[in-house]
Design an enzyme around this catalytic site. Structure first.
Site, mmCIF file in Angstrom:
data_model
loop_
_atom_site.group_PDB
_atom_site.id
_atom_site.type_symbol
_atom_site.label_atom_id
_atom_site.label_comp_id
_atom_site.label_asym_id
_atom_site.label_seq_id
_atom_site.Cartn_x
_atom_site.Cartn_y
_atom_site.Cartn_z
ATOM 1 N N SER A 1 58.561 -40.542 -25.904
ATOM 2 C CA SER A 1 57.519 -39.671 -25.369
ATOM 3 C C SER A 1 56.174 -40.379 -25.563
ATOM 4 O O SER A 1 56.092 -41.603 -25.408
ATOM 5 C CB SER A 1 57.585 -38.319 -26.079
ATOM 6 O OG SER A 1 56.708 -37.399 -25.491
ATOM 7 N N HIS B 1 59.384 -39.151 -21.288
ATOM 8 C CA HIS B 1 58.605 -38.015 -20.801
ATOM 9 C C HIS B 1 57.515 -38.576 -19.903
ATOM 10 O O HIS B 1 56.834 -39.529 -20.255
ATOM 11 C CB HIS B 1 57.959 -37.269 -21.970
ATOM 12 C CG HIS B 1 58.959 -36.564 -22.837
ATOM 13 N ND1 HIS B 1 58.641 -36.041 -24.053
ATOM 14 C CD2 HIS B 1 60.281 -36.304 -22.636
ATOM 15 C CE1 HIS B 1 59.717 -35.474 -24.582
ATOM 16 N NE2 HIS B 1 60.729 -35.633 -23.747
ATOM 17 N N ASP C 1 61.818 -33.473 -29.222
ATOM 18 C CA ASP C 1 62.887 -33.866 -28.312
ATOM 19 C C ASP C 1 63.586 -35.113 -28.856
ATOM 20 O O ASP C 1 62.946 -35.982 -29.454
ATOM 21 C CB ASP C 1 62.290 -34.147 -26.921
ATOM 22 C CG ASP C 1 63.326 -34.065 -25.807
ATOM 23 O OD1 ASP C 1 64.431 -33.550 -26.050
ATOM 24 O OD2 ASP C 1 63.018 -34.518 -24.689
#
Lengths: 194, 269
Positions: free
Chosen positions: A18, A45, A138
Protein backbone atom coordinates in the site's frame (compact mmCIF):
# COMPACT_ATOMS: atom_id res chain seq x y z
CA UNK A 1 -0.78 -25.87 10.31
CA UNK A 2 -3.21 -27.44 7.87
CA UNK A 3 -1.99 -30.13 5.56
CA UNK A 4 -0.76 -28.45 2.43
CA UNK A 5 -2.80 -29.07 -0.70
CA UNK A 6 -1.56 -28.06 -4.08
CA UNK A 7 -4.13 -27.70 -6.81
CA UNK A 8 -1.95 -26.09 -9.44
CA UNK A 9 1.71 -26.96 -9.99
CA UNK A 10 2.56 -23.40 -10.96
CA UNK A 11 4.90 -21.47 -8.67
CA UNK A 12 3.76 -17.99 -7.75
CA UNK A 13 5.32 -15.06 -5.93
CA UNK A 14 2.66 -12.56 -4.92
CA UNK A 15 3.58 -9.11 -3.61
CA UNK A 16 1.10 -6.88 -1.78
CA UNK A 17 1.64 -3.28 -0.82
CA UNK A 18 0.00 0.00 0.00
CA UNK A 19 1.32 3.49 0.79
CA UNK A 20 5.08 3.62 0.28
CA UNK A 21 5.24 0.22 -1.43
CA UNK A 22 5.84 1.56 -4.92
CA UNK A 23 9.24 2.78 -3.75
CA UNK A 24 10.11 -0.69 -2.51
CA UNK A 25 8.86 -2.22 -5.78
CA UNK A 26 11.09 0.19 -7.70
CA UNK A 27 14.07 -0.89 -5.59
CA UNK A 28 13.39 -4.54 -6.43
CA UNK A 29 12.17 -4.82 -10.03
CA UNK A 30 14.86 -3.00 -12.07
CA UNK A 31 17.60 -5.29 -10.69
CA UNK A 32 15.58 -8.49 -10.88
CA UNK A 33 16.91 -10.47 -13.86
CA UNK A 34 14.44 -12.12 -16.23
CA UNK A 35 13.02 -15.14 -14.41
CA UNK A 36 11.53 -18.32 -15.81
CA UNK A 37 10.42 -20.64 -13.04
CA UNK A 38 7.58 -18.71 -11.43
CA UNK A 39 4.99 -16.00 -12.03
CA UNK A 40 5.17 -12.69 -10.16
CA UNK A 41 1.84 -11.08 -9.25
CA UNK A 42 1.77 -7.55 -7.84
CA UNK A 43 -1.26 -6.28 -5.89
CA UNK A 44 -0.97 -2.62 -4.89
CA UNK A 45 -3.55 -0.25 -3.49
CA UNK A 46 -4.10 2.34 -6.14
CA UNK A 47 -6.50 5.05 -7.18
CA UNK A 48 -9.84 3.72 -8.34
CA UNK A 49 -9.62 4.94 -11.91
CA UNK A 50 -9.31 2.84 -15.01
CA UNK A 51 -5.86 4.05 -16.04
CA UNK A 52 -2.85 1.85 -16.73
CA UNK A 53 -0.19 4.14 -15.19
CA UNK A 54 1.05 1.52 -12.74
CA UNK A 55 1.23 -1.19 -15.42
CA UNK A 56 3.14 1.17 -17.70
CA UNK A 57 5.57 2.18 -14.96
CA UNK A 58 6.31 -1.43 -14.01
CA UNK A 59 6.69 -2.39 -17.69
CA UNK A 60 9.24 0.38 -18.01
CA UNK A 61 11.22 -0.60 -14.91
CA UNK A 62 11.15 -4.40 -14.97
CA UNK A 63 13.37 -6.66 -17.08
CA UNK A 64 10.73 -9.40 -17.18
CA UNK A 65 7.72 -8.91 -19.45
CA UNK A 66 4.54 -7.53 -17.88
CA UNK A 67 1.28 -9.11 -19.08
CA UNK A 68 -1.95 -7.15 -18.64
CA UNK A 69 -4.60 -8.91 -16.61
CA UNK A 70 -7.98 -9.14 -18.26
CA UNK A 71 -10.86 -11.55 -17.89
CA UNK A 72 -9.81 -15.16 -18.75
CA UNK A 73 -6.09 -14.43 -18.96
CA UNK A 74 -4.05 -17.42 -17.82
CA UNK A 75 -1.18 -17.17 -15.37
CA UNK A 76 2.12 -18.41 -16.83
CA UNK A 77 5.66 -18.72 -15.52
CA UNK A 78 8.10 -16.02 -16.56
CA UNK A 79 5.73 -13.06 -16.50
CA UNK A 80 4.83 -10.20 -14.18
CA UNK A 81 1.14 -9.48 -13.62
CA UNK A 82 -0.32 -6.37 -11.99
CA UNK A 83 -3.76 -6.39 -10.33
CA UNK A 84 -5.93 -3.90 -12.26
CA UNK A 85 -7.44 -0.91 -10.49
CA UNK A 86 -11.00 -1.10 -9.17
CA UNK A 87 -11.22 -4.93 -9.28
CA UNK A 88 -10.45 -7.65 -6.78
CA UNK A 89 -8.03 -10.17 -8.25
CA UNK A 90 -8.71 -13.86 -7.63
CA UNK A 91 -7.28 -17.13 -8.92
CA UNK A 92 -9.15 -20.05 -10.50
CA UNK A 93 -7.96 -23.63 -10.09
CA UNK A 94 -7.01 -23.87 -13.76
CA UNK A 95 -4.61 -20.90 -13.42
CA UNK A 96 -6.96 -18.34 -14.94
CA UNK A 97 -7.23 -14.97 -13.25
CA UNK A 98 -10.70 -13.98 -12.08
CA UNK A 99 -11.82 -10.39 -11.55
CA UNK A 100 -14.52 -9.28 -9.17
CA UNK A 101 -16.08 -5.86 -8.58
CA UNK A 102 -17.64 -6.67 -5.20
CA UNK A 103 -17.41 -4.44 -2.11
CA UNK A 104 -14.07 -2.99 -1.08
CA UNK A 105 -12.26 -5.00 1.59
CA UNK A 106 -10.13 -3.05 4.08
CA UNK A 107 -11.26 0.07 2.17
CA UNK A 108 -9.46 -1.32 -0.87
CA UNK A 109 -10.17 -2.81 -4.27
CA UNK A 110 -7.95 -4.58 -5.13
CA UNK A 111 -7.61 -5.91 -1.61
CA UNK A 112 -4.39 -7.72 -0.72
CA UNK A 113 -6.22 -10.10 1.64
CA UNK A 114 -8.63 -11.16 -1.11
CA UNK A 115 -5.82 -11.94 -3.57
CA UNK A 116 -3.56 -13.63 -1.01
CA UNK A 117 -6.37 -15.84 0.32
CA UNK A 118 -7.45 -16.85 -3.17
CA UNK A 119 -3.87 -17.56 -4.28
CA UNK A 120 -3.25 -19.60 -1.12
CA UNK A 121 -6.14 -21.88 -2.00
CA UNK A 122 -4.85 -22.65 -5.46
CA UNK A 123 -1.07 -22.51 -5.06
CA UNK A 124 -0.64 -23.78 -1.47
CA UNK A 125 2.99 -24.56 -0.72
CA UNK A 126 4.03 -23.32 -4.19
CA UNK A 127 3.21 -19.79 -3.12
CA UNK A 128 5.39 -17.08 -1.64
CA UNK A 129 3.58 -14.06 -0.23
CA UNK A 130 5.48 -10.80 0.27
CA UNK A 131 3.92 -7.89 2.13
CA UNK A 132 5.42 -4.42 1.76
CA UNK A 133 4.98 -0.95 3.21
CA UNK A 134 1.53 0.44 3.97
CA UNK A 135 -0.62 2.20 6.50
CA UNK A 136 -3.60 -0.09 6.96
CA UNK A 137 -4.15 -3.69 8.03
CA UNK A 138 -4.73 -5.24 4.62
CA UNK A 139 -2.53 -8.28 3.92
CA UNK A 140 -2.32 -9.75 7.42
CA UNK A 141 -5.26 -12.16 7.00
CA UNK A 142 -3.97 -13.05 3.57
CA UNK A 143 -0.53 -13.92 4.91
CA UNK A 144 -2.17 -16.13 7.55
CA UNK A 145 -3.99 -17.98 4.76
CA UNK A 146 -0.72 -18.41 2.83
CA UNK A 147 0.99 -19.73 5.94
CA UNK A 148 -1.88 -22.15 6.68
CA UNK A 149 -1.72 -23.45 3.14
CA UNK A 150 1.99 -24.22 3.52
CA UNK A 151 3.31 -21.24 1.59
CA UNK A 152 6.20 -18.97 2.55
CA UNK A 153 5.57 -15.63 4.26
CA UNK A 154 7.93 -12.70 3.71
CA UNK A 155 7.37 -9.27 5.27
CA UNK A 156 9.24 -6.08 4.56
CA UNK A 157 11.30 -5.02 7.56
CA UNK A 158 9.24 -2.15 9.01
CA UNK A 159 12.49 -0.23 9.60
CA UNK A 160 13.01 -0.14 5.84
CA UNK A 161 9.38 0.73 5.06
CA UNK A 162 8.14 4.22 4.33
CA UNK A 163 4.91 3.30 6.13
CA UNK A 164 5.76 0.66 8.74
CA UNK A 165 2.21 0.07 10.04
CA UNK A 166 1.13 -2.61 7.57
CA UNK A 167 4.24 -4.82 7.82
CA UNK A 168 4.37 -4.32 11.62
CA UNK A 169 0.75 -5.42 11.95
CA UNK A 170 1.48 -8.50 9.86
CA UNK A 171 4.59 -9.37 11.93
CA UNK A 172 2.53 -9.14 15.13
CA UNK A 173 -0.18 -11.44 13.82
CA UNK A 174 1.71 -14.07 11.80
CA UNK A 175 4.94 -16.01 12.11
CA UNK A 176 6.85 -14.79 9.07
CA UNK A 177 9.53 -16.98 7.52
CA UNK A 178 11.57 -13.90 6.62
CA UNK A 179 11.63 -10.21 7.56
CA UNK A 180 13.67 -8.46 4.87
CA UNK A 181 14.64 -5.07 3.46
CA UNK A 182 13.89 -4.39 -0.23
CA UNK A 183 17.52 -5.29 -1.19
CA UNK A 184 17.19 -8.58 0.67
CA UNK A 185 13.80 -9.25 -0.92
CA UNK A 186 15.47 -8.79 -4.30
CA UNK A 187 18.20 -11.32 -3.40
CA UNK A 188 15.57 -13.69 -2.04
CA UNK A 189 13.52 -13.61 -5.27
CA UNK A 190 16.67 -14.12 -7.35
CA UNK A 191 17.58 -17.12 -5.20
CA UNK A 192 14.32 -18.94 -5.83
CA UNK A 193 14.54 -18.84 -9.65
CA UNK A 194 15.90 -22.21 -10.66
CA UNK B 1 -13.72 -22.07 4.55
CA UNK B 2 -16.28 -24.17 2.71
CA UNK B 3 -14.97 -27.06 0.62
CA UNK B 4 -15.21 -27.25 -3.17
CA UNK B 5 -17.47 -30.28 -2.97
CA UNK B 6 -19.80 -28.36 -0.65
CA UNK B 7 -20.00 -25.49 -3.12
CA UNK B 8 -20.90 -27.93 -5.89
CA UNK B 9 -23.60 -29.47 -3.68
CA UNK B 10 -25.04 -26.01 -3.05
CA UNK B 11 -25.02 -25.21 -6.79
CA UNK B 12 -26.85 -28.50 -7.52
CA UNK B 13 -29.40 -27.94 -4.78
CA UNK B 14 -30.16 -24.39 -5.89
CA UNK B 15 -30.78 -25.70 -9.39
CA UNK B 16 -32.91 -28.58 -8.17
CA UNK B 17 -35.01 -26.57 -5.71
CA UNK B 18 -35.25 -23.19 -7.41
CA UNK B 19 -34.22 -23.73 -11.03
CA UNK B 20 -31.43 -21.17 -10.93
CA UNK B 21 -28.21 -22.39 -12.53
CA UNK B 22 -24.93 -21.17 -11.04
CA UNK B 23 -23.14 -24.07 -12.76
CA UNK B 24 -21.43 -21.77 -15.28
CA UNK B 25 -20.37 -19.13 -12.79
CA UNK B 26 -16.68 -18.58 -12.15
CA UNK B 27 -15.86 -20.57 -9.02
CA UNK B 28 -13.23 -18.35 -7.37
CA UNK B 29 -15.59 -15.43 -6.96
CA UNK B 30 -18.69 -17.51 -6.20
CA UNK B 31 -16.88 -19.46 -3.50
CA UNK B 32 -15.70 -16.29 -1.83
CA UNK B 33 -19.23 -14.84 -1.83
CA UNK B 34 -20.82 -18.02 -0.46
CA UNK B 35 -18.12 -18.33 2.16
CA UNK B 36 -18.67 -14.73 3.23
CA UNK B 37 -22.44 -15.27 3.64
CA UNK B 38 -21.93 -18.56 5.50
CA UNK B 39 -19.77 -16.81 8.09
CA UNK B 40 -21.86 -13.62 8.18
CA UNK B 41 -24.97 -15.60 9.07
CA UNK B 42 -23.17 -17.69 11.67
CA UNK B 43 -23.82 -21.22 10.47
CA UNK B 44 -22.13 -23.97 12.48
CA UNK B 45 -21.86 -26.49 9.70
CA UNK B 46 -22.47 -26.68 6.01
CA UNK B 47 -25.49 -28.95 6.22
CA UNK B 48 -27.30 -26.48 8.44
CA UNK B 49 -26.67 -23.86 5.75
CA UNK B 50 -27.74 -26.18 2.94
CA UNK B 51 -30.96 -27.14 4.67
CA UNK B 52 -31.81 -23.48 5.30
CA UNK B 53 -31.36 -22.72 1.60
CA UNK B 54 -33.48 -25.74 0.59
CA UNK B 55 -36.36 -25.17 2.99
CA UNK B 56 -36.61 -21.41 3.39
CA UNK B 57 -37.36 -19.56 0.16
CA UNK B 58 -36.89 -16.18 1.88
CA UNK B 59 -33.40 -17.25 2.84
CA UNK B 60 -32.81 -18.34 -0.75
CA UNK B 61 -33.68 -14.77 -1.83
CA UNK B 62 -31.16 -13.46 0.67
CA UNK B 63 -28.58 -15.85 -0.73
CA UNK B 64 -29.17 -14.57 -4.29
CA UNK B 65 -28.90 -10.95 -3.09
CA UNK B 66 -25.67 -11.64 -1.27
CA UNK B 67 -23.79 -13.88 -3.70
CA UNK B 68 -24.58 -11.98 -6.87
CA UNK B 69 -22.35 -8.92 -7.01
CA UNK B 70 -24.42 -5.75 -6.99
CA UNK B 71 -21.71 -3.15 -6.53
CA UNK B 72 -21.87 -0.43 -9.15
CA UNK B 73 -21.27 3.29 -9.43
CA UNK B 74 -22.30 6.25 -11.56
CA UNK B 75 -20.00 6.95 -14.49
CA UNK B 76 -17.76 4.02 -13.50
CA UNK B 77 -14.64 4.40 -15.68
CA UNK B 78 -15.13 8.01 -16.79
CA UNK B 79 -12.99 7.47 -19.90
CA UNK B 80 -15.52 4.95 -21.14
CA UNK B 81 -18.35 7.44 -20.70
CA UNK B 82 -16.34 10.15 -22.40
CA UNK B 83 -15.99 7.93 -25.49
CA UNK B 84 -19.71 7.12 -25.43
CA UNK B 85 -20.43 10.84 -25.21
CA UNK B 86 -18.10 11.92 -27.98
CA UNK B 87 -18.02 8.93 -30.37
CA UNK B 88 -21.20 6.92 -30.00
CA UNK B 89 -24.06 9.25 -29.13
CA UNK B 90 -23.43 11.46 -32.20
CA UNK B 91 -23.77 8.36 -34.41
CA UNK B 92 -26.93 7.21 -32.67
CA UNK B 93 -28.36 10.74 -32.92
CA UNK B 94 -29.22 10.26 -36.59
CA UNK B 95 -31.75 7.53 -35.75
CA UNK B 96 -35.42 8.41 -35.32
CA UNK B 97 -35.61 6.23 -32.22
CA UNK B 98 -32.84 4.82 -30.02
CA UNK B 99 -33.21 1.55 -28.15
CA UNK B 100 -30.69 0.72 -25.45
CA UNK B 101 -30.34 -2.40 -23.31
CA UNK B 102 -28.43 -2.30 -20.08
CA UNK B 103 -28.00 -5.99 -19.13
CA UNK B 104 -27.07 -6.71 -15.53
CA UNK B 105 -27.90 -3.16 -14.48
CA UNK B 106 -27.91 -3.90 -10.72
CA UNK B 107 -29.16 -0.90 -8.71
CA UNK B 108 -29.15 1.28 -11.81
CA UNK B 109 -26.35 3.79 -11.25
CA UNK B 110 -25.01 3.29 -14.77
CA UNK B 111 -28.51 3.48 -16.26
CA UNK B 112 -29.02 6.94 -14.74
CA UNK B 113 -25.55 7.92 -15.95
CA UNK B 114 -26.58 6.99 -19.50
CA UNK B 115 -29.89 8.85 -19.18
CA UNK B 116 -28.01 11.98 -18.09
CA UNK B 117 -25.73 11.75 -21.13
CA UNK B 118 -28.67 11.16 -23.48
CA UNK B 119 -30.41 14.18 -22.00
CA UNK B 120 -27.33 16.36 -22.45
CA UNK B 121 -27.01 15.18 -26.07
CA UNK B 122 -30.67 16.13 -26.66
CA UNK B 123 -31.55 12.48 -27.33
CA UNK B 124 -33.41 11.36 -24.21
CA UNK B 125 -36.85 12.19 -25.62
CA UNK B 126 -36.42 9.67 -28.44
CA UNK B 127 -34.60 7.00 -26.42
CA UNK B 128 -35.78 4.01 -24.45
CA UNK B 129 -33.45 2.21 -22.04
CA UNK B 130 -34.34 -1.37 -21.15
CA UNK B 131 -32.56 -2.17 -17.90
CA UNK B 132 -32.51 -5.78 -16.74
CA UNK B 133 -31.06 -7.87 -13.95
CA UNK B 134 -31.67 -11.35 -12.52
CA UNK B 135 -32.20 -9.87 -9.08
CA UNK B 136 -35.65 -8.31 -8.59
CA UNK B 137 -34.60 -6.54 -5.39
CA UNK B 138 -31.92 -4.42 -7.08
CA UNK B 139 -34.41 -3.49 -9.80
CA UNK B 140 -36.74 -2.04 -7.16
CA UNK B 141 -33.91 0.24 -6.01
CA UNK B 142 -33.08 1.13 -9.60
CA UNK B 143 -36.70 2.12 -10.37
CA UNK B 144 -36.71 4.56 -7.47
CA UNK B 145 -33.54 6.32 -8.60
CA UNK B 146 -32.48 6.85 -5.01
CA UNK B 147 -28.80 6.56 -4.19
CA UNK B 148 -26.76 7.38 -1.08
CA UNK B 149 -25.96 11.07 -0.84
CA UNK B 150 -22.46 10.31 0.50
CA UNK B 151 -21.54 8.90 -2.94
CA UNK B 152 -22.39 12.10 -4.81
CA UNK B 153 -18.98 13.72 -4.40
CA UNK B 154 -17.28 10.81 -6.13
CA UNK B 155 -20.00 10.52 -8.78
CA UNK B 156 -19.83 14.20 -9.52
CA UNK B 157 -16.06 13.87 -10.06
CA UNK B 158 -16.64 10.88 -12.34
CA UNK B 159 -19.28 12.88 -14.21
CA UNK B 160 -16.87 15.76 -14.71
CA UNK B 161 -14.08 13.38 -15.82
CA UNK B 162 -16.49 11.90 -18.36
CA UNK B 163 -16.85 15.32 -19.97
CA UNK B 164 -19.98 16.46 -18.14
CA UNK B 165 -20.25 20.24 -17.92
CA UNK B 166 -23.49 20.78 -16.09
CA UNK B 167 -23.98 21.18 -12.36
CA UNK B 168 -24.25 17.49 -11.39
CA UNK B 169 -26.36 18.31 -8.34
CA UNK B 170 -29.09 19.68 -10.61
CA UNK B 171 -29.96 16.07 -11.52
CA UNK B 172 -31.08 15.08 -8.04
CA UNK B 173 -32.76 16.35 -4.90
CA UNK B 174 -30.78 15.81 -1.72
CA UNK B 175 -32.66 14.90 1.43
CA UNK B 176 -31.87 13.01 4.65
CA UNK B 177 -28.76 11.32 3.31
CA UNK B 178 -30.25 10.29 0.00
CA UNK B 179 -30.12 11.67 -3.52
CA UNK B 180 -33.33 11.22 -5.50
CA UNK B 181 -32.70 11.53 -9.22
CA UNK B 182 -35.15 13.53 -11.34
CA UNK B 183 -38.19 11.62 -12.60
CA UNK B 184 -37.53 12.96 -16.08
CA UNK B 185 -34.55 10.57 -16.32
CA UNK B 186 -36.51 7.50 -15.19
CA UNK B 187 -39.36 8.17 -17.61
CA UNK B 188 -37.31 6.67 -20.41
CA UNK B 189 -36.34 3.53 -18.52
CA UNK B 190 -38.07 0.16 -18.51
CA UNK B 191 -36.93 -2.21 -15.78
CA UNK B 192 -37.52 -5.94 -15.92
CA UNK B 193 -36.09 -9.18 -14.67
CA UNK B 194 -34.02 -11.05 -17.24
CA UNK B 195 -31.69 -13.98 -16.73
CA UNK B 196 -28.70 -14.06 -19.07
CA UNK B 197 -28.15 -17.73 -18.19
CA UNK B 198 -31.51 -18.94 -19.48
CA UNK B 199 -33.64 -16.17 -21.09
CA UNK B 200 -33.67 -15.21 -24.74
CA UNK B 201 -33.54 -12.08 -26.83
CA UNK B 202 -36.58 -9.85 -26.41
CA UNK B 203 -36.03 -6.93 -28.76
CA UNK B 204 -33.59 -5.34 -31.20
CA UNK B 205 -31.27 -2.67 -29.86
CA UNK B 206 -28.91 0.03 -31.10
CA UNK B 207 -26.70 -0.03 -28.04
CA UNK B 208 -26.21 -2.86 -25.57
CA UNK B 209 -24.23 -2.33 -22.36
CA UNK B 210 -23.20 -5.20 -20.13
CA UNK B 211 -20.37 -4.08 -17.92
CA UNK B 212 -18.60 -6.32 -15.41
CA UNK B 213 -21.11 -9.14 -15.65
CA UNK B 214 -19.23 -11.54 -17.95
CA UNK B 215 -16.27 -11.67 -15.54
CA UNK B 216 -18.42 -13.89 -13.31
CA UNK B 217 -19.20 -16.37 -16.11
CA UNK B 218 -17.18 -19.25 -17.56
CA UNK B 219 -16.27 -19.41 -21.26
CA UNK B 220 -19.33 -21.38 -22.33
CA UNK B 221 -21.77 -19.04 -20.65
CA UNK B 222 -19.88 -16.02 -22.01
CA UNK B 223 -20.35 -17.47 -25.50
CA UNK B 224 -24.06 -17.89 -24.90
CA UNK B 225 -24.44 -14.33 -23.64
CA UNK B 226 -22.38 -12.71 -26.41
CA UNK B 227 -24.44 -14.60 -28.99
CA UNK B 228 -27.61 -13.46 -27.25
CA UNK B 229 -26.36 -9.88 -27.55
CA UNK B 230 -25.45 -10.47 -31.18
CA UNK B 231 -28.98 -11.68 -31.86
CA UNK B 232 -30.36 -8.59 -30.11
CA UNK B 233 -28.15 -5.98 -31.77
CA UNK B 234 -29.04 -4.12 -34.95
CA UNK B 235 -26.39 -3.90 -37.68
CA UNK B 236 -24.23 -0.83 -36.97
CA UNK B 237 -25.29 -1.02 -33.32
CA UNK B 238 -22.79 -0.96 -30.45
CA UNK B 239 -21.91 -3.42 -27.71
CA UNK B 240 -20.05 -2.19 -24.61
CA UNK B 241 -18.44 -4.43 -21.97
CA UNK B 242 -16.42 -3.78 -18.81
CA UNK B 243 -12.85 -2.48 -19.13
CA UNK B 244 -11.34 -5.96 -18.62
CA UNK B 245 -13.81 -7.94 -20.71
CA UNK B 246 -13.69 -9.04 -24.33
CA UNK B 247 -15.80 -10.68 -27.06
CA UNK B 248 -12.79 -12.28 -28.72
CA UNK B 249 -13.17 -15.74 -27.16
CA UNK B 250 -16.89 -15.84 -27.91
CA UNK B 251 -17.70 -14.72 -31.45
CA UNK B 252 -16.11 -14.19 -34.83
CA UNK B 253 -14.58 -10.75 -34.56
CA UNK B 254 -14.99 -10.13 -38.30
CA UNK B 255 -18.61 -9.26 -37.53
CA UNK B 256 -17.44 -6.59 -35.11
CA UNK B 257 -15.11 -3.63 -35.25
CA UNK B 258 -13.54 -2.52 -31.99
CA UNK B 259 -13.26 1.17 -31.15
CA UNK B 260 -9.50 1.49 -30.71
CA UNK B 261 -8.56 0.45 -27.19
CA UNK B 262 -12.06 0.75 -25.76
CA UNK B 263 -14.20 -2.22 -24.83
CA UNK B 264 -16.81 -1.12 -27.33
CA UNK B 265 -17.56 -3.02 -30.53
CA UNK B 266 -19.66 -1.99 -33.51
CA UNK B 267 -21.58 -4.69 -35.35
CA UNK B 268 -20.52 -4.23 -38.96
CA UNK B 269 -22.46 -7.09 -40.57
Amino acid sequence: MEESKIISNKRVVIIGGSAGSLNAILQILPDLPVFKSFALVIVLHRRGTDDLTLEELITLKAQTEVKLIEDKVQLMHGFIYVAPSNYHLLFEKDDFFALDTSEKVNYSRPSIDVSFESAAEVYGSNLIGILLSGSNTDGTEGLKAIQNAGGIVVIQDPKSAEMPYMPSNAILNTTPDYILSPEEILKFIISIDK
Amino acid sequence: MIEDIELETLINDIYEYYGFDFGSYSRASLKRRVNRLYHLDGFRNFYEFLSKVRNDSDYYKRLIDEITVNVTEMFRDPTFYRIVRTEILPLLATKPFIRLWHAGCSTGEEVYSMAIMLKEAGLLHKSLIYATDINSKVLETAKKGIFPLRMMKEYSENYRDSGGQEDFSSYYIANYGIAKFNDELAQKMVFSQHNLVSDNSFNEFDFILCRNVLIYFDNDLQKRVINLFDASLAVLGFLALGTKETIKYSISTTKYKQLEKEKIWRKVK
